[in-house]
Design a protein around this motif. Structure first.
Motif, PDB file in Angstrom:
ATOM      1  N   GLU A   1       2.138 -10.006   8.363  1.00  0.00           N
ATOM      2  CA  GLU A   1       1.523  -9.623   7.093  1.00  0.00           C
ATOM      3  C   GLU A   1       0.044  -9.291   7.258  1.00  0.00           C
ATOM      4  O   GLU A   1      -0.469  -8.378   6.611  1.00  0.00           O
ATOM      5  N   ASP A   2      -0.654 -10.004   8.140  1.00  0.00           N
ATOM      6  CA  ASP A   2      -2.086  -9.779   8.347  1.00  0.00           C
ATOM      7  C   ASP A   2      -2.389  -8.366   8.835  1.00  0.00           C
ATOM      8  O   ASP A   2      -3.473  -7.841   8.579  1.00  0.00           O
ATOM      9  N   VAL A   3      -1.447  -7.730   9.535  1.00  0.00           N
ATOM     10  CA  VAL A   3      -1.663  -6.378  10.050  1.00  0.00           C
ATOM     11  C   VAL A   3      -1.421  -5.332   8.963  1.00  0.00           C
ATOM     12  O   VAL A   3      -1.922  -4.216   9.037  1.00  0.00           O
ATOM     13  N   LEU A   4      -0.698  -5.705   7.912  1.00  0.00           N
ATOM     14  CA  LEU A   4      -0.330  -4.763   6.858  1.00  0.00           C
ATOM     15  C   LEU A   4      -1.439  -4.618   5.823  1.00  0.00           C
ATOM     16  O   LEU A   4      -2.080  -5.595   5.439  1.00  0.00           O
ATOM     17  N   ALA A   5      -1.636  -3.385   5.356  1.00  0.00           N
ATOM     18  CA  ALA A   5      -2.579  -3.131   4.272  1.00  0.00           C
ATOM     19  C   ALA A   5      -2.032  -3.725   2.974  1.00  0.00           C
ATOM     20  O   ALA A   5      -0.818  -3.925   2.829  1.00  0.00           O
ATOM     21  N   ALA A   6      -2.914  -3.999   2.036  1.00  0.00           N
ATOM     22  CA  ALA A   6      -2.494  -4.571   0.750  1.00  0.00           C
ATOM     23  C   ALA A   6      -1.499  -3.668   0.034  1.00  0.00           C
ATOM     24  O   ALA A   6      -0.604  -4.156  -0.656  1.00  0.00           O
ATOM     25  N   ASP A   7      -1.627  -2.350   0.218  1.00  0.00           N
ATOM     26  CA  ASP A   7      -0.731  -1.404  -0.459  1.00  0.00           C
ATOM     27  C   ASP A   7       0.376  -0.880   0.465  1.00  0.00           C
ATOM     28  O   ASP A   7       0.910   0.194   0.251  1.00  0.00           O
ATOM     29  N   PHE A   8       0.725  -1.662   1.486  1.00  0.00           N
ATOM     30  CA  PHE A   8       1.783  -1.251   2.425  1.00  0.00           C
ATOM     31  C   PHE A   8       3.050  -0.841   1.676  1.00  0.00           C
ATOM     32  O   PHE A   8       3.439  -1.490   0.702  1.00  0.00           O
ATOM     33  N   ILE A   9       3.681   0.221   2.167  1.00  0.00           N
ATOM     34  CA  ILE A   9       4.953   0.662   1.598  1.00  0.00           C
ATOM     35  C   ILE A   9       5.874   1.071   2.751  1.00  0.00           C
ATOM     36  O   ILE A   9       5.461   1.769   3.662  1.00  0.00           O
ATOM     37  N   GLY A  10       7.101   0.586   2.669  1.00  0.00           N
ATOM     38  CA  GLY A  10       8.115   0.927   3.657  1.00  0.00           C
ATOM     39  C   GLY A  10       9.315   1.537   2.965  1.00  0.00           C
ATOM     40  O   GLY A  10       9.264   1.863   1.768  1.00  0.00           O
ATOM     41  N   PRO A  11      10.413   1.683   3.691  1.00  0.00           N
ATOM     42  CA  PRO A  11      11.617   2.274   3.101  1.00  0.00           C
ATOM     43  C   PRO A  11      12.101   1.506   1.872  1.00  0.00           C
ATOM     44  O   PRO A  11      11.959   0.281   1.789  1.00  0.00           O
ATOM     45  N   GLU A  12      12.636   2.244   0.944  1.00  0.00           N
ATOM     46  CA  GLU A  12      13.227   1.673  -0.268  1.00  0.00           C
ATOM     47  C   GLU A  12      12.251   0.791  -1.037  1.00  0.00           C
ATOM     48  O   GLU A  12      12.623  -0.225  -1.625  1.00  0.00           O
ATOM     49  N   GLY A  13      10.959   1.155  -1.010  1.00  0.00           N
ATOM     50  CA  GLY A  13       9.960   0.431  -1.784  1.00  0.00           C
ATOM     51  C   GLY A  13       9.533  -0.903  -1.203  1.00  0.00           C
ATOM     52  O   GLY A  13       8.904  -1.705  -1.893  1.00  0.00           O
ATOM     53  N   LEU A  14       9.851  -1.160   0.058  1.00  0.00           N
ATOM     54  CA  LEU A  14       9.452  -2.411   0.697  1.00  0.00           C
ATOM     55  C   LEU A  14       7.936  -2.526   0.665  1.00  0.00           C
ATOM     56  O   LEU A  14       7.227  -1.649   1.160  1.00  0.00           O
ATOM     57  N   ASP A  15       7.417  -3.606   0.051  1.00  0.00           N
ATOM     58  CA  ASP A  15       5.972  -3.794  -0.020  1.00  0.00           C
ATOM     59  C   ASP A  15       5.524  -4.850   0.990  1.00  0.00           C
ATOM     60  O   ASP A  15       6.320  -5.360   1.779  1.00  0.00           O
ATOM     61  N   ARG A  16       4.247  -5.180   0.959  1.00  0.00           N
ATOM     62  CA  ARG A  16       3.663  -6.111   1.935  1.00  0.00           C
ATOM     63  C   ARG A  16       4.347  -7.480   1.887  1.00  0.00           C
ATOM     64  O   ARG A  16       4.728  -8.023   2.922  1.00  0.00           O
TER      65      ARG A  16
END
Length: 146
Positions: A53-68
């Motif tokens: 989680e620490d590497v991910l930006a606060a507004d991270f977005i992945g497939p199918e709306g996966l957030d941080r």
């Protein structure tokens, strides 16, 4: 005697200025980005969802709306469910665009359904953004390789 102290002062100023320049010198952007990708891979290998989680930006977005938070929860669940979780990354194709970058690479995932399906090989494309001198992953997508 005063001349001696003056020389010492000048030497101290030069020494401090030299140390300040060394401390301010930064690694090149691509090198720091490669280190951030490695940090993410190391967090996965260490089964550390908080470090992921620490590497991910606060507004991270992945497939199918996966957030941080969803990514952290998914990683934690996979780490609990599977004993050997990891990813072997192929060569990184890095495209720097100022404070943003796109990193593409092939990955072989082990340890179950980390990404989608049942593990295996993927083509991965990630978007990174530099925030306060640190690269943060803000976008990721992957496609199974058949």
């Amino acid at each position: 005697m005063a001349a001696k102290f003056g020389k010492v002062r000048v030497a101290m100023v030069v020494l401090l200025a030299s140390l300040a320049l060394v401390a301010c010198r930064r690694e090149p952007a691509e090198q720091r980005l490669r280190a951030a990708v490695q940090e993410l891979q190391t967090a996965i290998e260490a089964r550390d969802s908080d470090a992921v989680e620490d590497v991910l930006a606060a507004d991270f977005i992945g497939p199918e709306g996966l957030d941080r938070q969803g990514a952290r929860r998914l990683a934690a669940a996979m780490f609990l469910r599977h004993g050997d979780v990891g990813a072997n990354l192929g060569p990184l194709d890095i495209e720097l665009k100022g404070a943003n970058a796109v990193v593409r690479f092939p990955a072989v995932v082990r340890g179950g359904e980390l990404l989608s399906g049942s593990g295996g090989a993927y083509d991965v494309e990630t978007g990174w953004r530099e925030e306060s001198g640190e690269w943060r992953l803000y976008r990721a997508q992957w496609t199974p390789v058949l």
